[in-house]
Design a protein around this motif. Structure first.
Motif, PDB file in Angstrom:
ATOM      1  N   LYS A   1      76.181  12.721  -1.486  1.00  0.00           N
ATOM      2  CA  LYS A   1      76.388  11.491  -0.728  1.00  0.00           C
ATOM      3  C   LYS A   1      75.993  11.674   0.731  1.00  0.00           C
ATOM      4  CE  LYS A   1      79.907   9.348  -3.535  1.00  0.00           C
ATOM      5  NZ  LYS A   1      79.311   8.197  -4.110  1.00  0.00           N
ATOM      6  N   LEU A   2      75.897  12.921   1.184  1.00  0.00           N
ATOM      7  CA  LEU A   2      75.518  13.233   2.554  1.00  0.00           C
ATOM      8  C   LEU A   2      74.293  14.133   2.514  1.00  0.00           C
ATOM      9  CD1 LEU A   2      79.098  14.047   3.831  1.00  0.00           C
ATOM     10  CD2 LEU A   2      77.792  11.989   4.363  1.00  0.00           C
ATOM     11  N   ILE A   3      73.208  13.673   3.157  1.00  0.00           N
ATOM     12  CA  ILE A   3      71.985  14.463   3.130  1.00  0.00           C
ATOM     13  C   ILE A   3      71.374  14.541   4.523  1.00  0.00           C
ATOM     14  CG2 ILE A   3      71.482  13.947   0.704  1.00  0.00           C
ATOM     15  CD1 ILE A   3      69.337  11.969   1.651  1.00  0.00           C
ATOM     16  N   ARG A   4      70.531  15.546   4.711  1.00  0.00           N
ATOM     17  CA  ARG A   4      69.733  15.684   5.924  1.00  0.00           C
ATOM     18  C   ARG A   4      68.552  16.578   5.602  1.00  0.00           C
ATOM     19  NH1 ARG A   4      71.604  20.134  10.222  1.00  0.00           N
ATOM     20  NH2 ARG A   4      69.391  19.921  10.603  1.00  0.00           N
ATOM     21  N   THR A   5      67.579  16.583   6.490  1.00  0.00           N
ATOM     22  CA  THR A   5      66.448  17.492   6.323  1.00  0.00           C
ATOM     23  C   THR A   5      66.635  18.668   7.276  1.00  0.00           C
ATOM     24  OG1 THR A   5      65.098  16.380   7.994  1.00  0.00           O
ATOM     25  CG2 THR A   5      64.887  15.597   5.702  1.00  0.00           C
ATOM     26  N   ALA A   6      65.916  19.734   7.029  1.00  0.00           N
ATOM     27  CA  ALA A   6      66.015  20.926   7.876  1.00  0.00           C
ATOM     28  C   ALA A   6      65.460  20.669   9.276  1.00  0.00           C
ATOM     29  CB  ALA A   6      65.275  22.086   7.216  1.00  0.00           C
ATOM     30  N   ASN A   7      64.530  19.737   9.404  1.00  0.00           N
ATOM     31  CA  ASN A   7      63.864  19.479  10.684  1.00  0.00           C
ATOM     32  C   ASN A   7      64.588  18.469  11.564  1.00  0.00           C
ATOM     33  OD1 ASN A   7      62.112  20.863   9.066  1.00  0.00           O
ATOM     34  ND2 ASN A   7      60.364  19.535   9.409  1.00  0.00           N
ATOM     35  N   ASP A   8      65.584  17.782  11.046  1.00  0.00           N
ATOM     36  CA  ASP A   8      66.252  16.702  11.775  1.00  0.00           C
ATOM     37  C   ASP A   8      67.760  16.841  11.595  1.00  0.00           C
ATOM     38  OD1 ASP A   8      67.205  14.303  12.845  1.00  0.00           O
ATOM     39  OD2 ASP A   8      65.855  13.037  11.681  1.00  0.00           O
ATOM     40  N   PRO A   9      68.520  16.862  12.694  1.00  0.00           N
ATOM     41  CA  PRO A   9      69.971  17.023  12.578  1.00  0.00           C
ATOM     42  C   PRO A   9      70.710  15.774  12.086  1.00  0.00           C
ATOM     43  CG  PRO A   9      69.381  16.722  14.864  1.00  0.00           C
ATOM     44  CD  PRO A   9      68.084  16.810  14.087  1.00  0.00           C
ATOM     45  N   THR A  10      70.013  14.641  11.974  1.00  0.00           N
ATOM     46  CA  THR A  10      70.669  13.402  11.539  1.00  0.00           C
ATOM     47  C   THR A  10      71.158  13.544  10.103  1.00  0.00           C
ATOM     48  OG1 THR A  10      69.200  12.121  12.967  1.00  0.00           O
ATOM     49  CG2 THR A  10      70.413  10.907  11.263  1.00  0.00           C
ATOM     50  N   VAL A  11      72.434  13.207   9.911  1.00  0.00           N
ATOM     51  CA  VAL A  11      73.032  13.197   8.575  1.00  0.00           C
ATOM     52  C   VAL A  11      73.061  11.748   8.105  1.00  0.00           C
ATOM     53  CG1 VAL A  11      75.124  13.655   7.228  1.00  0.00           C
ATOM     54  CG2 VAL A  11      74.411  15.257   9.027  1.00  0.00           C
ATOM     55  N   TYR A  12      72.716  11.549   6.847  1.00  0.00           N
ATOM     56  CA  TYR A  12      72.709  10.212   6.251  1.00  0.00           C
ATOM     57  C   TYR A  12      73.714  10.145   5.124  1.00  0.00           C
ATOM     58  CZ  TYR A  12      68.237   9.585   8.604  1.00  0.00           C
ATOM     59  OH  TYR A  12      67.246   9.487   9.543  1.00  0.00           O
ATOM     60  N   TYR A  13      74.427   9.017   5.066  1.00  0.00           N
ATOM     61  CA  TYR A  13      75.206   8.696   3.876  1.00  0.00           C
ATOM     62  C   TYR A  13      74.224   7.995   2.954  1.00  0.00           C
ATOM     63  CZ  TYR A  13      77.995   6.187   0.560  1.00  0.00           C
ATOM     64  OH  TYR A  13      78.481   5.692  -0.623  1.00  0.00           O
ATOM     65  N   VAL A  14      74.196   8.400   1.688  1.00  0.00           N
ATOM     66  CA  VAL A  14      73.289   7.758   0.743  1.00  0.00           C
ATOM     67  C   VAL A  14      74.060   7.175  -0.434  1.00  0.00           C
ATOM     68  CG1 VAL A  14      71.250   9.104   1.344  1.00  0.00           C
ATOM     69  CG2 VAL A  14      72.774   9.947  -0.423  1.00  0.00           C
ATOM     70  N   ASP A  15      73.599   6.031  -0.866  1.00  0.00           N
ATOM     71  CA  ASP A  15      74.086   5.383  -2.071  1.00  0.00           C
ATOM     72  C   ASP A  15      72.959   5.575  -3.079  1.00  0.00           C
ATOM     73  OD1 ASP A  15      74.458   3.474  -4.141  1.00  0.00           O
ATOM     74  OD2 ASP A  15      75.681   2.236  -2.813  1.00  0.00           O
ATOM     75  N   THR A  16      73.103   6.586  -3.920  1.00  0.00           N
ATOM     76  CA  THR A  16      72.004   6.939  -4.824  1.00  0.00           C
ATOM     77  C   THR A  16      71.720   5.852  -5.849  1.00  0.00           C
ATOM     78  OG1 THR A  16      73.548   8.225  -6.157  1.00  0.00           O
ATOM     79  CG2 THR A  16      72.241   9.440  -4.558  1.00  0.00           C
ATOM     80  N   ALA A  17      72.730   5.143  -6.302  1.00  0.00           N
ATOM     81  CA  ALA A  17      72.521   4.102  -7.306  1.00  0.00           C
ATOM     82  C   ALA A  17      71.622   2.988  -6.770  1.00  0.00           C
ATOM     83  CB  ALA A  17      73.859   3.526  -7.762  1.00  0.00           C
ATOM     84  N   ARG A  18      71.792   2.652  -5.499  1.00  0.00           N
ATOM     85  CA  ARG A  18      71.001   1.580  -4.890  1.00  0.00           C
ATOM     86  C   ARG A  18      69.836   2.111  -4.045  1.00  0.00           C
ATOM     87  NH1 ARG A  18      75.320  -2.281  -2.104  1.00  0.00           N
ATOM     88  NH2 ARG A  18      76.208  -0.318  -1.431  1.00  0.00           N
ATOM     89  N   ARG A  19      69.718   3.415  -3.945  1.00  0.00           N
ATOM     90  CA  ARG A  19      68.658   4.075  -3.161  1.00  0.00           C
ATOM     91  C   ARG A  19      68.685   3.646  -1.701  1.00  0.00           C
ATOM     92  NH1 ARG A  19      67.258   8.417  -5.444  1.00  0.00           N
ATOM     93  NH2 ARG A  19      65.290   8.466  -4.372  1.00  0.00           N
ATOM     94  N   LEU A  20      69.892   3.603  -1.129  1.00  0.00           N
ATOM     95  CA  LEU A  20      70.078   3.194   0.258  1.00  0.00           C
ATOM     96  C   LEU A  20      70.568   4.369   1.090  1.00  0.00           C
ATOM     97  CD1 LEU A  20      71.907  -0.213  -0.283  1.00  0.00           C
ATOM     98  CD2 LEU A  20      69.518   0.126   0.381  1.00  0.00           C
ATOM     99  N   LYS A  21      70.203   4.371   2.382  1.00  0.00           N
ATOM    100  CA  LYS A  21      70.675   5.394   3.311  1.00  0.00           C
ATOM    101  C   LYS A  21      71.059   4.747   4.630  1.00  0.00           C
ATOM    102  CE  LYS A  21      66.172   6.398   5.281  1.00  0.00           C
ATOM    103  NZ  LYS A  21      64.972   7.168   5.203  1.00  0.00           N
ATOM    104  N   ILE A  22      72.075   5.320   5.282  1.00  0.00           N
ATOM    105  CA  ILE A  22      72.460   4.893   6.624  1.00  0.00           C
ATOM    106  C   ILE A  22      72.776   6.142   7.427  1.00  0.00           C
ATOM    107  CG2 ILE A  22      74.882   4.503   5.975  1.00  0.00           C
ATOM    108  CD1 ILE A  22      74.859   2.153   8.052  1.00  0.00           C
ATOM    109  N   ALA A  23      72.223   6.196   8.632  1.00  0.00           N
ATOM    110  CA  ALA A  23      72.442   7.347   9.501  1.00  0.00           C
ATOM    111  C   ALA A  23      73.876   7.342  10.019  1.00  0.00           C
ATOM    112  CB  ALA A  23      71.467   7.314  10.670  1.00  0.00           C
ATOM    113  N   ILE A  24      74.443   8.521  10.070  1.00  0.00           N
ATOM    114  CA  ILE A  24      75.756   8.698  10.699  1.00  0.00           C
ATOM    115  C   ILE A  24      75.454   9.103  12.142  1.00  0.00           C
ATOM    116  CG2 ILE A  24      77.896  10.002  10.673  1.00  0.00           C
ATOM    117  CD1 ILE A  24      77.558  10.212   7.618  1.00  0.00           C
TER     118      ILE A  24
END
Length: 111
Positions: A2-25
């Motif tokens: 439910k919480l993802i980020r990439t190695a190159n960017d410190p921004t953490v996103y909450y993701v709703d995998t069922a709807r394929r949505l993301k929002i930055a925290i």
């Protein structure tokens, strides 16, 4: 995950995998306000992050007001009719807590 980020960017996103949505925290305080744990954040490759759509509609739990989120600014819809006549669906709404909602810049209502 439910919480993802990439190695190159410190921004953490909450993701709703069922709807394929993301929002930055936006910051650590908001992250903590949800009771999240840092060890729950999963690292993904940038292509995986791009597979999610940005959240456009948010609301606070217990409130009927729906906001259009654009570039860290929220625009309240005057009514659900105002929202649906612009092609949005209630299925697109993501609920955020009041602390998270308070981090956005508020703008004019959408009639």
């Amino acid at each position: 995950a439910k919480l993802i980020r990439t190695a190159n960017d410190p921004t953490v996103y909450y993701v709703d995998t069922a709807r394929r949505l993301k929002i930055a925290i936006p910051n650590e305080a908001v992250f903590n306000s949800y009771g999240n744990q840092w060890n729950d954040v999963v690292y993904v490759v940038p292509e995986d992050l791009k597979a999610y759509y940005n959240v456009e509609l948010i609301k606070e739990a217990g409130s009927p007001v729906v906001y259009l989120l654009q570039d860290n600014t929220i625009h309240p819809f005057a009514s659900l009719e105002a929202m649906t006549k612009r092609g949005y669906s209630v299925k697109q709404i993501v609920t955020v807590n009041s602390y998270h909602l308070s981090t956005f810049t508020r703008s004019d209502s959408i009639q």
